[in-house]
Design an enzyme around this catalytic site. Sequence first.
Site, PDB file in Angstrom:
ATOM      1  N   GLU A 191      15.621   8.962 -11.660  1.00 36.43           N
ATOM      2  CA  GLU A 191      14.551   9.958 -10.985  1.00 36.43           C
ATOM      3  C   GLU A 191      13.811   9.349  -9.964  1.00 36.43           C
ATOM      4  OE1 GLU A 191      13.062  12.221 -15.253  1.00 36.43           O
ATOM      5  OE2 GLU A 191      12.150  10.641 -14.622  1.00 36.43           O
ATOM      6  N   GLU A 385      19.276  14.113 -18.749  1.00 35.32           N
ATOM      7  CA  GLU A 385      18.041  14.295 -19.641  1.00 35.32           C
ATOM      8  C   GLU A 385      17.931  15.654 -19.874  1.00 35.32           C
ATOM      9  OE1 GLU A 385      14.872  11.745 -18.497  1.00 35.32           O
ATOM     10  OE2 GLU A 385      16.039  10.130 -17.839  1.00 35.32           O
TER      11      GLU A 385
END
Length: 490
Positions: A191, A385
């Site tokens: 991320e 995810e």
Amino acid sequence: MKKKTFQKDFLWGGAIAACQAEGGFDQGGRGWSPMDMIEYESGKDAQKINLLDFYTTEKMNEGKDLSNGKFYPKRIGIDFYHNYKEDIKLFAEMGFKVFRTSISWSRIFPLGTEEEPNEEGLQFYDDVINELLKYDIQPLITICHGEIPLGLMEQYRGFYDREVIDHYIKYVKVLFERFGDRVKYWITFNEQNGMTTVTPLAAGVLKDKVDNMFEAGYQAAHNVFVANSLAIKAGKEMIPDAKIGCMIAGFTVYPATCNPNDIMKALTDTQLENYFYGDVMVRGYYPSFIKRYLEKNNIMLNIGENDLELIRQYTSDFLALSYYCSSVTSANAESLELTSGNLMSGGKNPYLQTSDWGWQIDPVGLRYVLNSLYDRYQIPLFIVENGLGYNDELTADEKIHDNYRIDYMTKHLLEVENAIDDGVEIMGYTSWGPIDIISMGTNEMTKRYGFIYVDQDNFGKGSKRRLKKDSFDWYKEVIKTNGKSLNSGK
């Protein structure tokens, strides 16, 4: 026309992070990680924890005192360190084609500055990778998942300082040399757009070491872009058949109204939160909107002589993303009711339900962000995810009836299928937390995502037994039928 659906080689699986699952913080020669220093307190509203408060030199030093009487959940995780064989066997039973995990950097270089890696740490990951391959599960390795060695945060200022790039690349080359014959899928950083939203967590910057955290976030982001490209360069040279991707948190942002100012605010938010990072790591250059944004905010980046050429030349093979929820934005910020979300809060959407942690449930938002990213970049996407955090109830006969999770994931996967039919190229899907792990943001165990229940509470107490939830068999059937069961209601 026949509807396009999941391709035959679609990579189904699950994802965890070393710092949330592994444990064994004081074993195998591992050094301190900043994740080891975030304590859990009884009765505390975990959703309101300000991680910035934990990323100070004082907090790190306090955490090193093993006699301080505080409990630090990520030090023990779910003890994947000792239970990985049992856990991987369960993943294999579900039919996983791929398993995403991260490597604990401080398990390989305890301080981050050593000349030679820690052999015990390398051997542990040898064993994990070999166990996965025994069941024909492809490892998907995240090189850095929010936990650079604490030593690099103390000696330097995390990725705010360019010297850390060199230590990262030394670490990367050790991994490629040791595991490159068996690992073909890599993600450089988790991320990466967190560099400017949760800078202490993502970039390893201690609050008291910089004067301006806002500026530090963008400098750290640049240094990570350089590190990302250097890692790709090393990968092309050392393991040319590997696929090396970057990763962002996928944000779907809607305008609160059709007021043109709200429409424009949604566009600029999307540019800053999604496109800035993708443009640099996939297209290979800083987009004009971010140059103007930095100028307006008086941010002067320290850019090395060859940085921009390196970024241009070494771009990502695929774009990985997480997706959990969407948000609403407005030019009139005071008009919004705020709710929680991944990495940041956002405006609440009256058309959506929310989880118990305030995250808005929006399957169509996943289709939206997949289309927007693929339209812009035209490279394969990988959903690494996605999942629902819920306080699962264990019944008297040790069952977990998590139909709410099955419903959540069914709706999201159907939208993935719709995105594929739209023409989006998607490599695979790894659900977040296929086994219950410590929450990254709230530091608690009761926010559970797994298909597998771990008998452990917020203070690490419990048998640590692994129990199959109802969703275990559901996901097993999804993988077995390559997604066909999603449409049959099974």
